[in-house]
Design an enzyme around this catalytic site. Sequence first.
Site, PDB file in Angstrom:
ATOM      1  CB  VAL A  67       2.744   0.202   3.878  1.00 34.37           C
ATOM      2  CG1 VAL A  67       2.776  -0.800   5.020  1.00 34.37           C
ATOM      3  CG2 VAL A  67       2.363   1.582   4.403  1.00 34.37           C
ATOM      4  N   GLY A 126       0.820  -1.203   0.000  1.00 36.26           N
ATOM      5  CA  GLY A 126       0.000   0.000   0.000  1.00 36.26           C
ATOM      6  C   GLY A 126       0.851   1.249   0.000  1.00 36.26           C
ATOM      7  CG  ASP A 140      -5.596  11.805   8.876  1.00 35.85           C
ATOM      8  OD1 ASP A 140      -4.682  11.359   8.152  1.00 35.85           O
ATOM      9  OD2 ASP A 140      -6.760  11.962   8.468  1.00 35.85           O
TER      10      ASP A 140
END
Length: 906
Positions: free
Chosen positions: A609, A602, A723
């Site tokens: 990642v 990802g 977030d």
Amino acid sequence: MKSLITNPAVVLVEWVVVVAAVNMIMTTSTLSSLPSREAEALLNSGWWQRNTTTTNHCEWVGISCNKAGSVIQIHATDYILTAGAALEKLNLSSFPNLEVLDLSNCRLHGSLGSQIGTLTNLVSLNLSDNLITGLIPSSIGLLTNLTHLNLARNRLARFIPLDLGNLSNLVNLDLSYNNLIGSIPSSIGLLTHLTHLVLERNRLAGFIPVTLGSLSNLVLLNLRSNHLTGPIPLSIGNLTKLNYLYLDSNQINGSIPSEIGNLVHLFGWEMANNDVIGPIPFSIANLTKLNYLNFASNHINGFLLPEIGNLMQLLHLEMSWNNLIGSIPSSIGNLTKLDSLCLDSNYINDSIPPSIAKLKNLKYLNLSVNLINNVIPTEIRELTNLIYLNLCHNRLFGPIPSSIGHLANLERFELFANQINGSIPPELGNLSTLDYLDLSQNFLSGPIPKELNRCHSLRYLGMSNNNLSGNIPAELVFLMSRLEHLSLSHNNLSGTVPNCPCGSCPLDLSDTYLECTLTHPPHNKAKGNSHLLAIFLAMSIFLAFLVSGFIYFCRSKITKTPCEARAMKNGNMCSIWNYDGCIAYEDIIRATNDFDIANCIGTGGYGSVYKAQLPNGQVFALKKLHSLEAEEPAFDKSFRNEVQMLTNLRHKNIVKLYGFCLHSHCMFLVYEYMEKGSLFCALSYDDEAVDLNWTTRVNIVKGTAHALSYMHHDCASPIVHRDISSNNILLNSNLEAFVADFGTAKLLCPDSSNRTLTVGTYGYVAPELAYTMVVTEKCDVYSFGVVALETIMGRHPGELLSSLSSSSAQNIMLNEVLDPRLSPPTDPLVARDVVLVSTLAFACLRSEPESRPTMQRVSQEFLACRSPPAKPFHSISLWQLRNPEGNFPPNQIQQSKKGTGITTLE
């Protein structure tokens, strides 16, 4: 007296004339009112301000009209003044004459809706680069005049509708970067005018349909990064106009059909990362226009055909990680335009052909991990543009040719794990651009040449496991001050290490053992990011130094306080550890195959990642900052901020940080691996969403609440995440929730205004941040409310929240908005928990921050003992959940601005 009855035929004619006249009047009246209806629809969308300089909507930016004043084009890409609105705000059915609709890159959310089917005059539809969710409606098949359809880079899910095959005039179709599942419908084969078909980066499965062979006008076919299986259909040979074929990163199997040789206009062919077997077909020789060919990471066997020499326009040839055997054909020398040649990780034997010298434009040559034998040909000196040369893990013997010193542009040279003998040629000192040199695991003898000191760019020098002898030249002292890695272990070196801080570092000849840590005076302190020097000497003892002082690989367990203290004290360091010992830098490189894209799972806001597994079976996730972003102060700050936050946080529902590396050339974080990915992804795909039953979803919300309560109320200074979104809630193999991604987290200071730039993910940010710019814990509370609703609804609640303000919404029932992929809860205790989550979510979403509960209160509510709701589940309305104080109509409820209590339906 004259008869009143006239000729019937005359009467009929007169009646037809009258009707036609009436119809014409009515049509004229309708047309005259259409522009005003269109103007009203544009104003009601809220995307164009009412105080525009003109009342004529045809003169508004992004709007084009025909002579009758009716809108025929809407180009709002850069003009929407209220970015992030729901797509439904613009009533598409109000524009019957619309031919072009371009709302790309407007951060629109909501669903596409069946009303799109009313735009029957539409020729071009571009809604790319938005946040549109839901499915592609079957009504899109009514747009039979459409030539361009672009829905790329959204969050569309479910299946590609069969009705798409009705768009017989379609020339360009792009559905890439969505969450589409199922198979590619065979009806796409009906789109015979199609020139560009792009479906990459979805979750499409099944076989490539044979009907694609009907798309004889296709120039680009991009199916990469899906889950496609089965063989390449023979019908692909019908696509004789094809220029680009991208099938990489799927699960395609079978052999390459010989019909592929019919694609004589092919420029680029990507087929890496599949399960293709069998030999390369001879017909590949017909593809004489190919510029790019990548078959890496398959199971292709047989020989590298001499016919490969026919592809004289090739710029890039990669066949790494296959089962190729035999020799490299001398015809490889015909590929004189070649820029990159990668044949590594095969079973190629014999020698490197001298004809390779003809590849004057070659910059990257990788022949590593093969069975290549014989000597390195001296002709290699002709490859003067070479930047990267990797010959490691072969059976090469003989000396290193001194002609290597002619490769003036060489930056990386890897020759380890061969049978090279003789001395290291001093001509290597001519390689002033050399950055990485590894000659380890050979039979090299003689001294280390002092000329290596001229390699001013060298950062990595590996010479371990050879037969090198003599002293380490004093001239190398300046080289050592620049190196990040020096490996000299397992040689026959004698004497001392130059400039050793303790005066001398004797070599223990009996154990072939040298150990010394190099440091440098404070006045040599470098500005910017630190540099790491890892000295590997003898038994792989790992010592390190930092040019600016000190950089350290912590070799203690996570529970050891001194290690954590050092991590907190100095951000310019590297500290990597795990459950039972340590992870060295080399472990990271090996586990990720040097951050190979095949291990990438990802891409986040500021890095990629990777999944990595150690030889002992331990798995972890590694987030690596992109090299370009590492130079950006904002990304660097976020990266360091995440390290600072996570090294202080210890909670079972917060992702664990096992280590980090803050380094000028390589910055990464090492995390606990989460097998199930993000909550967003789990909710986006039907199979994963069904696995999240109601109890699991409630527990996900609970775990998130407990983590936020800990951050806000149990830390020395409150920490606001800033977030919280479904993308930043990760799930482990047991589907337990973990809060992640602390790059924007902020410590709240009691003596500060805590003003901040607006950060976070659109759709989750608390509304007050837009006008106060002051961050408080209540910002996280609001974001948590959005995530809680999203978890039980199975989708982002943006549309629901915007509709709740209308009076017609007060009768919406809870069971109507729950995720339809799950049956409504029948167990009274499960129903109780779902009602509790809903009630808490609405309390957290109150517009006034003061009226929202604290996360501590939310966490306590989840821990309290409660009885099932008194009302049947299907009779609970959203209005009751939002107003649990009593059964009053909305206009009689006055919400407290200071109350933080929560009342639930019991």
